[in-house]
Motif scaffolding. Structure first.
Motif, PDB file in Angstrom:
ATOM      1  N   UNK A   1       0.842  -1.192   0.000  1.00 37.54           N
ATOM      2  CA  UNK A   1       0.000   0.000   0.000  1.00 37.54           C
ATOM      3  C   UNK A   1       0.879   1.245   0.000  1.00 37.54           C
ATOM      4  N   UNK A   2       0.783   2.048  -1.042  1.00 31.28           N
ATOM      5  CA  UNK A   2       1.605   3.241  -1.145  1.00 31.28           C
ATOM      6  C   UNK A   2       1.236   4.278  -0.098  1.00 31.28           C
ATOM      7  N   UNK A   3      -0.043   4.399   0.209  1.00 33.34           N
ATOM      8  CA  UNK A   3      -0.477   5.393   1.187  1.00 33.34           C
ATOM      9  C   UNK A   3       0.090   5.081   2.567  1.00 33.34           C
ATOM     10  N   UNK A   4       0.095   3.800   2.960  1.00 30.95           N
ATOM     11  CA  UNK A   4       0.610   3.427   4.269  1.00 30.95           C
ATOM     12  C   UNK A   4       2.096   3.734   4.406  1.00 30.95           C
ATOM     13  N   UNK A   5       2.878   3.348   3.391  1.00 30.81           N
ATOM     14  CA  UNK A   5       4.325   3.489   3.503  1.00 30.81           C
ATOM     15  C   UNK A   5       4.736   4.961   3.463  1.00 30.81           C
ATOM     16  N   UNK A   6       4.087   5.771   2.650  1.00 30.34           N
ATOM     17  CA  UNK A   6       4.436   7.188   2.594  1.00 30.34           C
ATOM     18  C   UNK A   6       3.959   7.929   3.837  1.00 30.34           C
ATOM     19  N   UNK A   7       2.809   7.533   4.393  1.00 31.71           N
ATOM     20  CA  UNK A   7       2.321   8.168   5.613  1.00 31.71           C
ATOM     21  C   UNK A   7       3.238   7.879   6.786  1.00 31.71           C
ATOM     22  N   UNK A   8       3.708   6.641   6.904  1.00 34.70           N
ATOM     23  CA  UNK A   8       4.615   6.304   7.999  1.00 34.70           C
ATOM     24  C   UNK A   8       5.959   6.998   7.824  1.00 34.70           C
ATOM     25  N   UNK A   9       6.430   7.122   6.585  1.00 37.52           N
ATOM     26  CA  UNK A   9       7.667   7.860   6.339  1.00 37.52           C
ATOM     27  C   UNK A   9       7.522   9.331   6.736  1.00 37.52           C
ATOM     28  N   UNK A  10       6.355   9.913   6.487  1.00 40.96           N
ATOM     29  CA  UNK A  10       6.127  11.310   6.883  1.00 40.96           C
ATOM     30  C   UNK A  10       6.096  11.463   8.402  1.00 40.96           C
ATOM     31  N   UNK A  11       5.547  10.461   9.106  1.00 40.09           N
ATOM     32  CA  UNK A  11       5.529  10.518  10.571  1.00 40.09           C
ATOM     33  C   UNK A  11       6.943  10.457  11.140  1.00 40.09           C
ATOM     34  N   UNK A  12       7.807   9.640  10.553  1.00 44.77           N
ATOM     35  CA  UNK A  12       9.197   9.580  11.021  1.00 44.77           C
ATOM     36  C   UNK A  12       9.910  10.893  10.716  1.00 44.77           C
ATOM     37  N   UNK A  13       9.673  11.452   9.551  1.00 43.74           N
ATOM     38  CA  UNK A  13      10.333  12.695   9.148  1.00 43.74           C
ATOM     39  C   UNK A  13       9.948  13.862  10.049  1.00 43.74           C
ATOM     40  N   UNK A  14       8.734  13.849  10.614  1.00 47.75           N
ATOM     41  CA  UNK A  14       8.281  14.966  11.447  1.00 47.75           C
ATOM     42  C   UNK A  14       9.130  15.150  12.704  1.00 47.75           C
TER      43      UNK A  14
END
Length: 251
Positions: free
Chosen positions: A211-224
């Motif tokens: 799922x592209x949405x899941x992986x990009x959302x989790x990457x954004x949470x780490x980046x924050x």
């Protein structure tokens, strides 16, 4: 793009004519019929929705009808069928709006989407959006989606832990990403279900998912937790992200 209002054009035409100061060669220019936009290009619309989608041989695409008893939507649109995509990486499904139709040619391995009314703004917008979501699902079940996070900073590193002290697991066997990015307290983030995380290097985090949405959302949470800052270039960068450095502030 600048437009001359018709009311202003009439006023400019009326006042000089009353004073008799408007030259004859300027009269056609200030005519109300000549009030138009100063643009020579015709408006272009997106053609993303009409583009064909290539379906790999190892991926199967099936359209399943949705029973009316199971349809629950808050909007006016009631979807009629769901696209079920299966591949070597996993399985995903996508609900198709009622005004869209999916045509799948199994012989040529091509899928196209058609819309009921191309002039309707909402339908035209969802045309391209649904096509992009369907393509992301096909790529996800065949190849998978990847996000690579690079940590730049002195002492910055990450590890994958099976247990956490500050976060409770939300599902059995959940793993956690432990970050050390300059805080005095530990930073532990639970990996969402369906996402696989690994650390090939202490300063690299590799996220994989169907799922592209899941992986990009989790990457954004780490980046924050450490967004890239423009003065020293420190932070957590996602997928080759770059930042333009600024000069140091001098008081």
């Amino acid at each position: 793009m600048f437009c001359l209002p018709q009311r202003c054009a009439r006023q400019l035409l009326r006042e000089p004519l009353q004073r008799g100061s408007l030259p004859l060669f300027l009269t056609p220019a200030f005519s109300p019929s000549r009030a138009q936009c100063f643009s020579t290009t015709s408006p272009m619309q997106s053609r993303v929705g009409g583009a064909a989608i290539s379906v790999p041989p190892e991926v199967s695409l099936n359209l399943i009808d949705i029973p009316k008893s199971l349809t629950r939507t808050r909007g006016k649109d009631v979807p009629k069928f769901t696209a079920q995509i299966k591949g070597p990486k996993g399985e995903m499904s996508l609900t198709i709006p009622s005004f869209l139709d999916v045509n799948y040619d199994a012989a040529n391995q091509k899928a196209t989407l058609s819309v009921l009314d191309a002039e309707e703004p909402h339908q035209r917008a969802m045309w391209g959006t649904t096509r992009a979501l369907l393509q992301n699902h096909i790529i996800g079940v065949s190849e998978g989606h990847i996000c690579v996070l690079s940590m730049v900073g002195v002492g910055y590193r990450a590890t994958i832990e099976s247990k956490a002290t500050t976060v409770t697991p939300s599902y059995p066997g959940q793993q956690f990403v432990s970050l050390k990015v300059g805080f005095s307290h530990p930073i532990e983030l639970g990996i969402p279900e369906g996402v696989h995380a690994s650390t090939p290097q202490p300063t690299r985090i590799l996220l994989e998912s169907v799922n592209k949405r899941l992986v990009t959302q989790f990457a954004a949470e780490i980046r924050e937790w450490r967004r890239p800052e423009p003065y020293k270039g420190k932070g957590i960068f996602v997928n080759g992200e770059t930042i333009k450095l600024k000069a140091k502030k001098i008081k």
